[in-house]
Design a protein around this motif. Structure first.
Motif, PDB file in Angstrom:
ATOM      1  N   UNK A   5      -1.819  92.176 -35.363  1.00  0.00           N
ATOM      2  CA  UNK A   5      -2.500  93.457 -35.195  1.00  0.00           C
ATOM      3  C   UNK A   5      -2.295  93.994 -33.785  1.00  0.00           C
ATOM      4  N   UNK A   6      -2.370  93.118 -32.797  1.00  0.00           N
ATOM      5  CA  UNK A   6      -2.165  93.534 -31.408  1.00  0.00           C
ATOM      6  C   UNK A   6      -0.757  94.089 -31.212  1.00  0.00           C
ATOM      7  N   UNK A   7       0.231  93.440 -31.805  1.00  0.00           N
ATOM      8  CA  UNK A   7       1.613  93.901 -31.634  1.00  0.00           C
ATOM      9  C   UNK A   7       1.829  95.276 -32.257  1.00  0.00           C
ATOM     10  N   UNK A   8       1.310  95.482 -33.449  1.00  0.00           N
ATOM     11  CA  UNK A   8       1.431  96.806 -34.070  1.00  0.00           C
ATOM     12  C   UNK A   8       0.653  97.853 -33.279  1.00  0.00           C
ATOM     13  N   UNK A   9      -0.513  97.485 -32.765  1.00  0.00           N
ATOM     14  CA  UNK A   9      -1.304  98.403 -31.955  1.00  0.00           C
ATOM     15  C   UNK A   9      -0.577  98.756 -30.661  1.00  0.00           C
ATOM     16  N   UNK A  10       0.036  97.778 -30.023  1.00  0.00           N
ATOM     17  CA  UNK A  10       0.768  98.031 -28.777  1.00  0.00           C
ATOM     18  C   UNK A  10       1.890  99.034 -29.012  1.00  0.00           C
ATOM     19  N   UNK A  11       2.640  98.846 -30.081  1.00  0.00           N
ATOM     20  CA  UNK A  11       3.739  99.752 -30.411  1.00  0.00           C
ATOM     21  C   UNK A  11       3.214 101.164 -30.687  1.00  0.00           C
ATOM     22  N   UNK A  12       2.137 101.242 -31.459  1.00  0.00           N
ATOM     23  CA  UNK A  12       1.559 102.549 -31.814  1.00  0.00           C
ATOM     24  C   UNK A  12       1.007 103.271 -30.588  1.00  0.00           C
ATOM     25  N   UNK A  13       0.375 102.535 -29.667  1.00  0.00           N
ATOM     26  CA  UNK A  13      -0.173 103.198 -28.476  1.00  0.00           C
ATOM     27  C   UNK A  13       0.928 103.775 -27.603  1.00  0.00           C
ATOM     28  N   UNK A  14       2.077 103.107 -27.551  1.00  0.00           N
ATOM     29  CA  UNK A  14       3.202 103.643 -26.791  1.00  0.00           C
ATOM     30  C   UNK A  14       3.675 104.969 -27.344  1.00  0.00           C
ATOM     31  N   UNK A  15       3.812 105.025 -28.652  1.00  0.00           N
ATOM     32  CA  UNK A  15       4.248 106.276 -29.285  1.00  0.00           C
ATOM     33  C   UNK A  15       3.191 107.364 -29.094  1.00  0.00           C
ATOM     34  N   UNK A  16       1.910 106.994 -29.243  1.00  0.00           N
ATOM     35  CA  UNK A  16       0.826 107.967 -29.078  1.00  0.00           C
ATOM     36  C   UNK A  16       0.806 108.531 -27.660  1.00  0.00           C
ATOM     37  N   UNK A  17       1.044 107.678 -26.665  1.00  0.00           N
ATOM     38  CA  UNK A  17       1.070 108.164 -25.282  1.00  0.00           C
ATOM     39  C   UNK A  17       2.235 109.129 -25.066  1.00  0.00           C
ATOM     40  N   UNK A  18       3.368 108.845 -25.692  1.00  0.00           N
ATOM     41  CA  UNK A  18       4.509 109.766 -25.573  1.00  0.00           C
ATOM     42  C   UNK A  18       4.187 111.111 -26.231  1.00  0.00           C
ATOM     43  N   UNK A  89       7.097  95.591 -25.672  1.00  0.00           N
ATOM     44  CA  UNK A  89       7.064  96.217 -26.995  1.00  0.00           C
ATOM     45  C   UNK A  89       6.331  97.557 -26.922  1.00  0.00           C
ATOM     46  N   UNK A  90       5.228  97.582 -26.193  1.00  0.00           N
ATOM     47  CA  UNK A  90       4.487  98.834 -26.020  1.00  0.00           C
ATOM     48  C   UNK A  90       5.334  99.852 -25.257  1.00  0.00           C
ATOM     49  N   UNK A  91       6.028  99.405 -24.218  1.00  0.00           N
ATOM     50  CA  UNK A  91       6.909 100.306 -23.467  1.00  0.00           C
ATOM     51  C   UNK A  91       8.041 100.809 -24.363  1.00  0.00           C
ATOM     52  N   UNK A  92       8.528  99.947 -25.239  1.00  0.00           N
ATOM     53  CA  UNK A  92       9.538 100.366 -26.205  1.00  0.00           C
ATOM     54  C   UNK A  92       8.997 101.422 -27.154  1.00  0.00           C
ATOM     55  N   UNK A  93       7.737 101.285 -27.533  1.00  0.00           N
ATOM     56  CA  UNK A  93       7.093 102.303 -28.354  1.00  0.00           C
ATOM     57  C   UNK A  93       7.047 103.638 -27.626  1.00  0.00           C
ATOM     58  N   UNK A 109       7.238 110.770 -35.242  1.00  0.00           N
ATOM     59  CA  UNK A 109       6.452 109.953 -34.311  1.00  0.00           C
ATOM     60  C   UNK A 109       5.044 109.740 -34.858  1.00  0.00           C
ATOM     61  N   UNK A 110       4.433 110.783 -35.374  1.00  0.00           N
ATOM     62  CA  UNK A 110       3.097 110.662 -35.953  1.00  0.00           C
ATOM     63  C   UNK A 110       3.077 109.736 -37.158  1.00  0.00           C
ATOM     64  N   UNK A 111       4.083 109.835 -38.001  1.00  0.00           N
ATOM     65  CA  UNK A 111       4.176 108.948 -39.171  1.00  0.00           C
ATOM     66  C   UNK A 111       4.371 107.503 -38.715  1.00  0.00           C
ATOM     67  N   UNK A 112       5.171 107.301 -37.690  1.00  0.00           N
ATOM     68  CA  UNK A 112       5.400 105.947 -37.166  1.00  0.00           C
ATOM     69  C   UNK A 112       4.110 105.351 -36.610  1.00  0.00           C
ATOM     70  N   UNK A 113       3.311 106.165 -35.935  1.00  0.00           N
ATOM     71  CA  UNK A 113       2.008 105.688 -35.454  1.00  0.00           C
ATOM     72  C   UNK A 113       1.155 105.272 -36.643  1.00  0.00           C
ATOM     73  N   UNK A 114       1.080 106.128 -37.649  1.00  0.00           N
ATOM     74  CA  UNK A 114       0.278 105.822 -38.831  1.00  0.00           C
ATOM     75  C   UNK A 114       0.739 104.554 -39.526  1.00  0.00           C
ATOM     76  N   UNK A 115       2.045 104.391 -39.674  1.00  0.00           N
ATOM     77  CA  UNK A 115       2.566 103.176 -40.318  1.00  0.00           C
ATOM     78  C   UNK A 115       2.276 101.929 -39.484  1.00  0.00           C
ATOM     79  N   UNK A 116       2.415 102.037 -38.169  1.00  0.00           N
ATOM     80  CA  UNK A 116       2.125 100.891 -37.301  1.00  0.00           C
ATOM     81  C   UNK A 116       0.667 100.480 -37.413  1.00  0.00           C
ATOM     82  N   UNK A 117      -0.218 101.461 -37.404  1.00  0.00           N
ATOM     83  CA  UNK A 117      -1.639 101.146 -37.542  1.00  0.00           C
ATOM     84  C   UNK A 117      -1.944 100.586 -38.919  1.00  0.00           C
ATOM     85  N   UNK A 118      -1.296 101.119 -39.947  1.00  0.00           N
ATOM     86  CA  UNK A 118      -1.478 100.618 -41.307  1.00  0.00           C
ATOM     87  C   UNK A 118      -1.008  99.170 -41.423  1.00  0.00           C
ATOM     88  N   UNK A 119       0.149  98.865 -40.841  1.00  0.00           N
ATOM     89  CA  UNK A 119       0.649  97.486 -40.869  1.00  0.00           C
ATOM     90  C   UNK A 119      -0.254  96.557 -40.058  1.00  0.00           C
TER      91      UNK A 119
END
Length: 184
Positions: A5-18, A89-93, A109-119
Motif C-alpha cells: 500500500x505504501x509503494x502504490x501511495x508513494x507512486x500516486x503522490x508523485x503523480x498528484x504533486x506533478x 519510486x515516488x520521485x519516478x511518479x 495522469x488522473x487515471x494512473x493516480x486512481x489506479x495506483x490508489x485502487x491497487x
C-alpha cells in the motif's frame, strides 16, 4: 499501512504533486525534477512519507511486510536501501506525472493516480487476514499470541501516521498548486 500500500501511495503522490504543479511544469524549461514543485514534493517524500513507512517497519515490521519475511533477518542496510528505493519510486511518479502534464495528458495522469490508489487499497484488502492480527513473524507462523489489530498500539500508530501523511499531502498539494499559479 503495509508495504504494498505504501509503494502504490508513494507512486500516486508523485503523480498528484506533478498535477498540482502543472502550471509551473508547462512553462518551465528546466527538467521536471529540478522545478520548485519537484523540490517541494521531494521534501514531503523524504521527510513525511518515507519516515512514516519507516515507523511501521521499525515498530511493526513483520506486520508491515505482511509476515512474508522475518524483519530480524533483514540487514539494516537492506532496509535502508529499500526506503531509498521507496523515495525514488515516488520521485519516478513525479517524473511520470510531469511528462504526462507536459504532453497534455493530464487525464491519463488522473487515471494512473486512481489506479495506483485502487491497487494500494486492493493489496490491503487482499491481505486483510494477515493485517487483522499483530505479532511477530514467529507468532504469525505458529498461530499463537497474536493480538487483533484494533486492540494494540499499531491501531493508534496507524491512525497517527495516516493522519500525518494525509495532512502533509494536503499541505503539499495546496502549496504546489498555489506556488505554481503565482509563477504562471
Amino acid at each position: 499501512m503495509p508495504l504494498p500500500t505504501v509503494l502504490f501511495l508513494a507512486f500516486a503522490t508523485g503523480i498528484a504533486a506533478a498535477l498540482a504543479g502543472r502550471t509551473e511544469l508547462k512553462i518551465s524549461p528546466r527538467p521536471a525534477l529540478l522545478t520548485r514543485s519537484s523540490l517541494a514534493f521531494l521534501i514531503f517524500d523524504f521527510l513525511v512519507l518515507v519516515p512514516a513507512s519507516a515507523y511501521f517497519y521499525a515498530f511493526h515490521g513483520d506486520w508491515f511486510l505482511l509476515y512474508v519475511l522475518d524483519v530480524q533477518r533483514i540487514p539494516s542496510a537492506v532496509a535502508l536501501v529499500g526506503f531509498v528505493l521507496e523515495g525514488l519510486l515516488a520521485a519516478g511518479g513525479f517524473a511520470l506525472g510531469a511528462g504526462l502534464v507536459r504532453t497534455q495528458r493530464e487525464t491519463i495522469a488522473g487515471v494512473t493516480i486512481g489506479l495506483s490508489l485502487l491497487f494500494g487499497i486492493g493489496a490491503a484488502l487482499a491481505a486483510s487476514d494477515r493485517l487483522a492480527v499483530v505479532g511477530s513473524y514467529a507468532q504469525y507462523r505458529g498461530s499463537f499470541g497474536l493480538v487483533p489489530f484494533t486492540e494494540g498500539p499499531l491501531f493508534l500508530g496507524t491512525i497517527a501516521m495516516c493522519s500525518i501523511v494525509a495532512i502533509g499531502l494536503a499541505f503539499l498539494l495546496a502549496r504546489v498548486w498555489l506556488g505554481a499559479r503565482r509563477q504562471g
